[in-house]
Design an enzyme around this catalytic site. Structure first.
Site, PDB file in Angstrom:
ATOM      1  N   TYR A  12      75.582 -26.894 -42.017  1.00 29.16           N
ATOM      2  CA  TYR A  12      75.013 -25.757 -41.274  1.00 29.16           C
ATOM      3  C   TYR A  12      74.196 -24.801 -42.131  1.00 29.16           C
ATOM      4  O   TYR A  12      73.780 -23.760 -41.655  1.00 29.16           O
ATOM      5  CB  TYR A  12      76.101 -24.999 -40.504  1.00 29.16           C
ATOM      6  CG  TYR A  12      77.287 -24.481 -41.295  1.00 29.16           C
ATOM      7  CD1 TYR A  12      77.189 -23.331 -42.060  1.00 29.16           C
ATOM      8  CD2 TYR A  12      78.509 -25.120 -41.232  1.00 29.16           C
ATOM      9  CE1 TYR A  12      78.283 -22.839 -42.746  1.00 29.16           C
ATOM     10  CE2 TYR A  12      79.614 -24.641 -41.915  1.00 29.16           C
ATOM     11  CZ  TYR A  12      79.501 -23.506 -42.675  1.00 29.16           C
ATOM     12  OH  TYR A  12      80.585 -23.012 -43.362  1.00 29.16           O
ATOM     13  N   LYS A  13      73.999 -25.155 -43.405  1.00 31.16           N
ATOM     14  CA  LYS A  13      73.198 -24.277 -44.259  1.00 31.16           C
ATOM     15  C   LYS A  13      71.756 -24.822 -44.304  1.00 31.16           C
ATOM     16  O   LYS A  13      71.030 -24.725 -43.323  1.00 31.16           O
ATOM     17  CB  LYS A  13      73.831 -24.188 -45.638  1.00 31.16           C
ATOM     18  CG  LYS A  13      75.251 -23.601 -45.608  1.00 31.16           C
ATOM     19  CD  LYS A  13      75.849 -23.522 -47.009  1.00 31.16           C
ATOM     20  CE  LYS A  13      77.318 -23.132 -46.985  1.00 31.16           C
ATOM     21  NZ  LYS A  13      77.543 -21.761 -46.524  1.00 31.16           N
ATOM     22  N   PHE A  58      83.328 -21.752 -54.697  1.00 35.05           N
ATOM     23  CA  PHE A  58      83.554 -21.229 -53.357  1.00 35.05           C
ATOM     24  C   PHE A  58      85.048 -21.298 -53.049  1.00 35.05           C
ATOM     25  O   PHE A  58      85.695 -22.326 -53.267  1.00 35.05           O
ATOM     26  CB  PHE A  58      82.747 -22.010 -52.317  1.00 35.05           C
ATOM     27  CG  PHE A  58      82.783 -21.359 -50.966  1.00 35.05           C
ATOM     28  CD1 PHE A  58      82.106 -20.173 -50.740  1.00 35.05           C
ATOM     29  CD2 PHE A  58      83.529 -21.896 -49.940  1.00 35.05           C
ATOM     30  CE1 PHE A  58      82.160 -19.543 -49.504  1.00 35.05           C
ATOM     31  CE2 PHE A  58      83.594 -21.271 -48.694  1.00 35.05           C
ATOM     32  CZ  PHE A  58      82.899 -20.094 -48.477  1.00 35.05           C
ATOM     33  N   ARG A 105      72.560 -11.238 -51.767  1.00 33.25           N
ATOM     34  CA  ARG A 105      72.264 -12.665 -51.843  1.00 33.25           C
ATOM     35  C   ARG A 105      71.166 -13.041 -50.850  1.00 33.25           C
ATOM     36  O   ARG A 105      71.251 -12.696 -49.671  1.00 33.25           O
ATOM     37  CB  ARG A 105      73.544 -13.451 -51.542  1.00 33.25           C
ATOM     38  CG  ARG A 105      73.443 -14.922 -51.836  1.00 33.25           C
ATOM     39  CD  ARG A 105      74.775 -15.601 -51.565  1.00 33.25           C
ATOM     40  NE  ARG A 105      74.975 -15.795 -50.132  1.00 33.25           N
ATOM     41  CZ  ARG A 105      75.682 -16.802 -49.606  1.00 33.25           C
ATOM     42  NH1 ARG A 105      76.278 -17.687 -50.392  1.00 33.25           N
ATOM     43  NH2 ARG A 105      75.814 -16.919 -48.308  1.00 33.25           N
ATOM     44  N   ASP A 161      80.633 -30.495 -54.730  1.00 33.04           N
ATOM     45  CA  ASP A 161      80.388 -29.847 -53.450  1.00 33.04           C
ATOM     46  C   ASP A 161      78.893 -29.524 -53.391  1.00 33.04           C
ATOM     47  O   ASP A 161      78.384 -28.748 -54.210  1.00 33.04           O
ATOM     48  CB  ASP A 161      81.239 -28.579 -53.330  1.00 33.04           C
ATOM     49  CG  ASP A 161      81.051 -27.860 -51.998  1.00 33.04           C
ATOM     50  OD1 ASP A 161      80.063 -28.123 -51.288  1.00 33.04           O
ATOM     51  OD2 ASP A 161      81.909 -27.007 -51.674  1.00 33.04           O
TER      52      ASP A 161
END
Lengths: 434, 434
Positions: B224-225, B129, B393, B199
C-alpha cells in the site's frame, strides 16, 4: 408438499422482504451461501465510496477522518450480537486460518503455563475443516503437543482425558452439517480441565451462537459465508473476557500494540481486544464485510428475550426441512441424508450422499452437482475417502432463499436424474476448484 | 533553482505522463506515498467489476472463471520484475507482519536444523520499523533465540558473530530514509553463517531491488505504499529458490496445501511458492493491488540491460535532490537533513529534523507537518525519543510527482515558517493516527 404449499410458506414468511437486500443473478438458485455468500445490494456503492472518496480523496487522512483505524472493532461489535459475545470482545481481521493460529497458540500457552506437564494434547474431529487440522498440526509439532482426532461425534466426551489441553471443534461441520452442542461439550471440556476453541465458519449468521452463555473460551470464524462479506472477506476472532488480559499473541504486529503510533521498539499488547490484531488491515475488503454484516443485522435476528437469530433460525430449519421432505418424496431411494434430521443437531445446510453403493463409490455425486449448476442450481461437491462418502452439499441462507426456490431446486434434481443429464461427459470432468 | 528550472525539469521528464494514471485530489501535493500511495485511476472500475460482476454475478464460480485462485501468484509475478525475483517466486498475500512471521520462522528453522546450537541470535536495527521488531521479539521468545538490536548502520558488520542465525533489516529505513547496501550486507551475513531477511516496505516500487543478484535469502514487503495498492493492501513474500523446497510454513493454512480442495486431514505443503499462502485471500483488496502494480509496470522501469527501475530511480533521486536543495536554500538553518545526501544510501524519501535544539525537543516538527497538511502538502511526522529526533518525513513517488510540486511544497514550508503558522493551537493537538 406442493409448489402452492411453498408459495404459501413464502407468503407467510416474515423475512421474505430481506431478499431485496441482495443482488442475485438471473436464473440462479443459490444453495452455496455456505461457501461464498451473495452480494448485498449495498456493497458496490459502499466499496466505491471507500475507494474513490475515502482513499482517492482522503488519502492517508482517512485513517482518522473515515475511522479506518476503528473498522476491525466496529465490525466486531456488529458481529458480537450474532454470536452471543459482548461489546468490544470481537475483532474482524485476517483470515480464519490465521485467527485460529492466534487462539490455539494462546490456549496452548495456558496449558504450558498451568504447571501440568502432561496436558499436551489437542482433540479435534478427523472430519473438521482441513485448514483447522493443518494449523493445529503445525502448532502441535512446534510446541510439543499431540493432535488427537476422533472419528465420531459421540466419541468426543471419552477423548477428554487428563492429557487434553484444548478441544478444538467446528461448531457446524462443513461436510456433514452436524451442529455440536456447544454448551455441553464446553462443560465436558472444562470438567476435564481443557479449554475450548470453536470455529464458527458455518455458524455465524446461520445458527444461534451463545459464546458467553456457553462459557466458551475462544472462537474464530469466516466473513465470506453466511455473513456475505465477499470473496476472501476478513475473518473474526473472539476471546472470553476471562482470558483476554493474558491472551498471548504470537503474531505480535503493530496493530495489536498498546500504542502503535508511538513506534516504540518493544511490543506491549493493547489492553483490550485490539491485541488480537496483527498488521495493517485490508480496508476495502473490510468495508464490503460491513455491508454483509448489516444484512444479517437487518433481519433483526433477536426475539423478545434478546435471544439472537431466532427468526433466521426458524426459517433456516423450515427451508432445510422442506428440502429434505421434497428430496425424499420426489427422488425416492436415490439419496442418503447425511445431515441430521434432528433440529438441534442441524446447521443451515443439507448434505446428501448417493444411496446406491456403486453410485456412492463413483462419480455420480460430483456429476449431479455439476448438472445442477448447469441448470442454475448452485451447490457444491465435497469428495469423500475410504471412510466417508462423496457429498452433495447445499447451504440454505434464509436471508435470500424462498420456499419456492427450494421447490424449484428439487424439480431440477428430478430432471437431472430422470433425464440422466449427469451422465454427460462435460459434467464428469473435475475443475480445479469446486 | 527557480520555479522555471523546475518547470524545465518537468518538461524534460520522460515519465511526466504517468501522472495521468492517478487521480489526485485538487489542491494536494502528496508527499506521503511512502505511507499510503495514491489511487490509480483504473482502480475504481476494476474493483467495481470484481464486486458486481465477478462476485455478484459469478458468485462461487469465479474462483475458477475469474481466476481468483491464481491472484496471489499472478500479482506476485508482476511484482517479481520490480524486485529482481524470478517468475513464480513471489506471492502477494496477507500483511507484511504476517509474512515476516513466516519467513523469520523459516530462517530460524534452518538454524535450528543446522546442528549449530549456539546459532540462536537475530540481529536487527533498533530503528527498524517496530512491527518487524515485535514479530521478531515474539518468535525469539517462543523459540529460544535472542534479538540483538544495533544502534548504528555501521555497527551491523561487527554484530555478525558466530551466534547470529538471521540478519533482519528493512532495506530503506522508514524513519531516516537510509538505504542499506543489500549486496554487501547479505555477503557479510553469509560469510558469518547467517541468513538474511529483507523488509522491502519502502523499497518495492521505489528503488531498484535485486534480490537474486544480491543472493538474498528471504524478503517481504508492503502493497500500500509505493505499489499504490490501497489502504491495507495485501503484502508480499519472496523466498530464494535454494530455500523454497524446505520452507517450513508455521501458518499452515489450506491455501498453502499441495491439494487444498482434496480436503485431506494432513498438511502437505504445495511444491512451489503457493506454500507461502495461508488462508483464503481478500480478493477485492487483491484486485486493487493489481491496479497499483500495473502503474509501476507502466513506467517500463527497465533499462536497456533489463535492469529494473532505472527511469523511476533517476527521477526519484532528482526529486529528492531538488527538495533538499530548495529546503536548504529557502529555509536556511531551520532543518537538519536526516536522510543521506549520498545517492547510494538514499531511499525515495527525505526526512528532516529541527536544527534548533529547543525546537528539536519541542512540538515544532509535529506542528509544521500539521500546518503543511492544512495547506495541502501532505507529509507525515514520526516521533523521536531520547536518542533520536522528531522527524518531518516526506515521500517522493516519481510516478505522480512533478518538480513543480517540489517547488510549491517548499514554498508552503517558507510560508508556514515566515508566518509562524505552525504555532497555532490547532496544529499542536495530536491526533490518534498521524
Amino acid at each position: 408438499m406442493t409448489l402452492d404449499d411453498c408459495r404459501a410458506l413464502d407468503h407467510a414468511d416474515p423475512l421474505r422482504e430481506l431478499r431485496d437486500l441482495f443482488t442475485l443473478p438471473d436464473g440462479v438458485i443459490y444453495l452455496d451461501g455456505n461457501s461464498l455468500g451473495v452480494m448485498p445490494t449495498a456493497t458496490p456503492a459502499r466499496v466505491a465510496d471507500v475507494v474513490a472518496q475515502e482513499w482517492g480523496n482522503g488519502l492517508i487522512r482517512s485513517w482518522n477522518t473515515a475511522s479506518w483505524i476503528d473498522m476491525p472493532q466496529r465490525l466486531g461489535n456488529k458481529l458480537a450480537r450474532l454470536i452471543g459475545a459482548a461489546p468490544d470482545e470481537v475483532m474482524c481481521t485476517d483470515s480464519t486460518s490465521i485467527n485460529l493460529y492466534k487462539v490455539l497458540f494462546a490456549a496452548m500457552s495456558q496449558a504450558i503455563d498451568s504447571g501440568e506437564p502432561q496436558r499436551r494434547t489437542v482433540v479435534s474431529e478427523r472430519s473438521n475443516f482441513p485448514t483447522d487440522l493443518y494449523i493445529a498440526e503445525s502448532l502441535c509439532r512446534e510446541r510439543g503437543f499431540t493432535l488427537k482426532l476422533v472419528e465420531r461425534v459421540e466419541d468426543i466426551p471419552a477423548a477428554l482425558t487428563p492429557e487434553v489441553a484444548v478441544l478444538m471443534l467446528t461448531h457446524v461441520n462443513y461436510r456433514t452439517g452436524v451442529m455440536h452442542d456447544m454448551a455441553a461439550l464446553t462443560e465436558a471440556a472444562h470438567a476435564a480441565g481443557a479449554l475450548t476453541v470453536w470455529d464458527l465458519a458455518h455458524s455465524a449468521g446461520a445458527v444461534p451462537v451463545k459464546l458467553n452463555a456457553c462459557n466458551a473460551d475462544f472462537a474464530i470464524g469466516c466473513g465470506y459465508k453466511y455473513l456475505n462479506g465477499g470473496p476472501g472477506a476478513p475473518a473474526f476472532v473472539w476471546v472470553n473476557a476471562r482470558h483476554a488480559s493474558r491472551f498471548e499473541q504470537p503474531l505480535s504486529g503493530w496493530f495489536g500494540h498498546a500504542a502503535p503510533f508511538a513506534f516504540t521498539p518493544h511490543y506491549q499488547p493493547a489492553p483490550g481486544a485490539a491485541r488480537y490484531l496483527c498488521g495493517t488491515q485490508p480496508i476495502i475488503s473490510l468495508s464490503a464485510l460491513e455491508c454483509g454484516l448489516d444484512t444479517v443485522l437487518a433481519a433483526e435476528p433477536f426475539n423478545a428475550d434478546g435471544e439472537p437469530m431466532s427468526a433466521l433460525r426458524i426459517k433456516s430449519l423450515a427451508l432445510t426441512d422442506a428440502f429434505i421432505a421434497l428430496i425424499e418424496a420426489r427422488c425416492p431411494g436415490r439419496f442418503t441424508l447425511v445431515t441430521p434430521r434432528e433440529h438441534g443437531q442441524r446447521g443451515s445446510q443439507v448434505c446428501l450422499a448417493m444411496a446406491d453403493a456403486a453410485e456412492a463409490q463413483g462419480n455420480a455425486a460430483y456429476a449431479i452437482v455439476q448438472a445442477l449448476i448447469a441448470r442454475g442450481v448452485i451447490g457444491d461437491f465435497r469428495a469423500g475417502d475410504a471412510q466417508t462418502p462423496h457429498i452433495l452439499r447445499f447451504g440454505f441462507t434464509p436471508l435470500y432463499l424462498s420456499f419456492e426456490d427450494v421447490w424449484h431446486s428439487v424439480e431440477h434434481f428430478v430432471q437431472v436424474l430422470e433425464k440422466e443429464e449427469w451422465r454427460r461427459p462435460e459434467f464428469n470432468q473435475k475443475n480445479a476448484v469446486t
